[in-house]
Design a protein around this motif. Structure first.
Motif, short mmCIF file in Angstrom:
data_model
loop_
_atom_site.label_atom_id
_atom_site.label_comp_id
_atom_site.label_asym_id
_atom_site.label_seq_id
_atom_site.Cartn_x
_atom_site.Cartn_y
_atom_site.Cartn_z
N VAL A 6 -14.59 -22.57 0.11
CA VAL A 6 -15.39 -23.78 -0.14
C VAL A 6 -14.49 -24.89 -0.68
CG1 VAL A 6 -17.35 -24.76 -1.39
CG2 VAL A 6 -17.38 -22.35 -0.72
N VAL A 7 -14.72 -26.09 -0.18
CA VAL A 7 -14.09 -27.27 -0.76
C VAL A 7 -15.20 -28.18 -1.27
CG1 VAL A 7 -12.64 -29.30 -0.37
CG2 VAL A 7 -12.11 -27.15 0.79
N TYR A 8 -15.17 -28.46 -2.55
CA TYR A 8 -16.14 -29.39 -3.14
C TYR A 8 -15.54 -30.79 -3.07
CZ TYR A 8 -18.55 -25.30 -5.01
OH TYR A 8 -19.23 -24.12 -5.14
N VAL A 9 -16.21 -31.65 -2.29
CA VAL A 9 -15.77 -33.04 -2.16
C VAL A 9 -16.54 -33.86 -3.19
CG1 VAL A 9 -15.73 -35.06 -0.66
CG2 VAL A 9 -15.17 -32.81 0.27
N VAL A 10 -15.82 -34.36 -4.19
CA VAL A 10 -16.44 -35.04 -5.32
C VAL A 10 -16.02 -36.51 -5.35
CG1 VAL A 10 -16.66 -35.08 -7.84
CG2 VAL A 10 -16.43 -32.89 -6.63
N SER A 11 -17.01 -37.39 -5.50
CA SER A 11 -16.69 -38.83 -5.51
C SER A 11 -17.67 -39.59 -6.38
CB SER A 11 -16.74 -39.38 -4.08
OG SER A 11 -16.51 -40.77 -4.05
N ASP A 12 -17.20 -40.71 -6.96
CA ASP A 12 -18.11 -41.59 -7.69
C ASP A 12 -18.67 -42.66 -6.75
OD1 ASP A 12 -15.75 -42.99 -7.42
OD2 ASP A 12 -15.23 -42.86 -9.55
N SER A 13 -18.40 -42.50 -5.45
CA SER A 13 -18.98 -43.35 -4.42
C SER A 13 -19.62 -42.42 -3.37
CB SER A 13 -17.91 -44.25 -3.80
OG SER A 13 -18.50 -45.14 -2.86
N VAL A 14 -19.61 -42.80 -2.12
CA VAL A 14 -20.22 -41.98 -1.08
C VAL A 14 -19.40 -40.72 -0.83
CG1 VAL A 14 -20.96 -41.92 1.34
CG2 VAL A 14 -21.22 -44.00 0.02
N GLU A 33 -12.17 -23.84 9.63
CA GLU A 33 -13.31 -23.03 9.19
C GLU A 33 -13.38 -23.01 7.66
OE1 GLU A 33 -15.72 -21.60 10.91
OE2 GLU A 33 -14.91 -22.49 12.74
N VAL A 34 -13.98 -24.04 7.10
CA VAL A 34 -14.14 -24.12 5.65
C VAL A 34 -15.48 -24.78 5.36
CG1 VAL A 34 -12.97 -26.36 5.44
CG2 VAL A 34 -13.02 -24.81 3.47
N GLU A 35 -16.11 -24.33 4.32
CA GLU A 35 -17.41 -24.92 3.95
C GLU A 35 -17.18 -26.10 3.00
OE1 GLU A 35 -21.39 -23.58 1.49
OE2 GLU A 35 -20.40 -22.09 2.76
N ILE A 36 -17.81 -27.22 3.32
CA ILE A 36 -17.65 -28.42 2.49
C ILE A 36 -18.95 -28.70 1.75
CG2 ILE A 36 -17.25 -30.92 2.49
CD1 ILE A 36 -15.44 -30.54 4.92
N GLU A 37 -18.84 -28.76 0.44
CA GLU A 37 -19.98 -29.13 -0.41
C GLU A 37 -19.75 -30.56 -0.89
OE1 GLU A 37 -22.68 -27.49 -1.18
OE2 GLU A 37 -22.22 -25.52 -0.34
N HIS A 38 -20.69 -31.43 -0.57
CA HIS A 38 -20.54 -32.86 -0.83
C HIS A 38 -21.26 -33.25 -2.12
CE1 HIS A 38 -19.59 -36.61 1.76
NE2 HIS A 38 -19.48 -36.91 0.48
N ILE A 39 -20.54 -33.79 -3.09
CA ILE A 39 -21.16 -34.27 -4.34
C ILE A 39 -20.81 -35.76 -4.49
CG2 ILE A 39 -21.31 -34.05 -6.85
CD1 ILE A 39 -20.04 -31.15 -4.80
N SER A 40 -21.79 -36.62 -4.22
CA SER A 40 -21.55 -38.06 -4.22
C SER A 40 -22.12 -38.73 -5.46
CB SER A 40 -22.19 -38.69 -2.98
OG SER A 40 -21.69 -38.12 -1.80
N ASP A 53 -18.68 -25.51 -12.73
CA ASP A 53 -19.32 -24.21 -12.92
C ASP A 53 -19.46 -23.46 -11.60
OD1 ASP A 53 -19.50 -24.64 -15.64
OD2 ASP A 53 -21.60 -25.32 -15.57
N SER A 54 -19.80 -24.20 -10.55
CA SER A 54 -19.93 -23.58 -9.24
C SER A 54 -18.57 -23.19 -8.68
CB SER A 54 -20.62 -24.54 -8.26
OG SER A 54 -21.93 -24.85 -8.69
N ALA A 55 -17.59 -24.04 -8.88
CA ALA A 55 -16.26 -23.80 -8.33
C ALA A 55 -15.58 -22.57 -8.91
CB ALA A 55 -15.38 -25.04 -8.54
#
Length: 273
Positions: A6-14, A33-40, A53-55
């Motif tokens: 999993v890669v958590y993509v974290v941003s203070d924008s989109v 082949e990687v799962e992307i979790e988007h946190i905007s 905590d999830s990571a």
């Protein structure tokens, strides 16, 4: 069973930029082949706590674009304590900009989105100017930010387009003695309507050149007597409306636009930055 990556993509924008970078890198490893979790739109530390905590419970990476210093520092420190791999995708390049160009970043989130919004507003304004050019549809008079009126060849269309690129919705209406002006001109605020006038000799010169370029002989359109009648009629309409008037003789479009906006601002007309 293989543990999911999993890669958590974290941003203070989109976070679109970060996601594209992650996908570009992932494509180099077994077809991405990687799962992307988007946190905007991360706005505070509690948002980051949820991600961290999830990571730490999975085999994962945090890839982030945070421009707010406090949030970046908090994420870096907690990731180090928890043993989580966190990669800053933006700061190294910002530091290079600062060092090489001797400038400080604004550190404001969503600036790119603001630029995108400006682009779409500009496109909408240009489409508006085309649709309501030369009095094609009088409904545009009520919807416009600015309404330009004047006789033919007083730069109404080029001025409309120039102002459209500054995100103003502009309609323009030709004034012709034989055609009754639309009633909408007298219903809108006189402060958002601007009359354009020109000296008779200059208009005579412009119209003759126009006919020449079209391969036509001098017609009533370019005769001085006709021009005087048109200008007199147009000024009567402008005075009836009570709108500001600009003489565009020997003025570049940019100069007229600056004068127009300054004039309307002085009259208390509010415009977008």
């Amino acid at each position: 069973m293989k543990e999911k990556e999993v890669v958590y993509v974290v941003s203070d924008s989109v976070g679109d930029t970060a996601e594209l970078m992650v996908k570009a890198v992932a494509s180099q490893f077994n077809g991405g082949e990687v799962e992307i979790e988007h946190i905007s739109y991360v706005g505070d530390k509690s948002d980051l706590d949820n991600v961290l905590d999830s990571a730490k419970e999975s085999r994962s990476i945090i890839a982030y674009t945070l421009v707010i210093p406090d949030l970046k520092q908090y994420l870096d420190e907690r990731a180090k304590v928890e043993g989580i791999t966190a990669v800053d995708l933006m700061n190294p390049l910002m530091e290079a900009f600062s060092k090489q160009f001797n400038k400080d970043p604004k550190r404001e989130p969503r600036l790119m989105r603001k630029l995108d919004d400006n682009y779409f507003k500009r496109v909408a304004a240009v489409e508006f100017a085309v649709k309501y050019d030369d009095g094609q549809d009088v409904r545009g008079i009520q919807k416009a930010d600015i309404v330009l009126i004047g006789v033919s060849r007083t730069s109404k269309t080029p001025l409309s387009m120039y102002l459209a690129h500054k995100r103003y919705k502009v309609a323009n209406v030709p004034l012709v003695p034989e055609v009754r002006p639309p009633e909408e001109l007298f219903q809108i605020s006189k402060n958002k309507c601007v009359g354009l006038v020109i000296t008779p000799d200059k208009l005579n010169e412009i119209r003759k050149e126009r006919l020449k370029n079209l391969g036509l002989k001098v017609a009533n359109y370019a005769e001085l007597d006709r021009i005087l009648i048109e200008l007199e009629y147009a000024e009567k309409i402008m005075k009836r409306i009570g709108c500001p008037i600009i003489n565009v003789s020997n003025k570049a479009v940019e100069e007229t636009a600056d004068l127009l906006l300054a004039m309307l601002k002085k009259r208390g007309v509010g415009f977008r930055e």
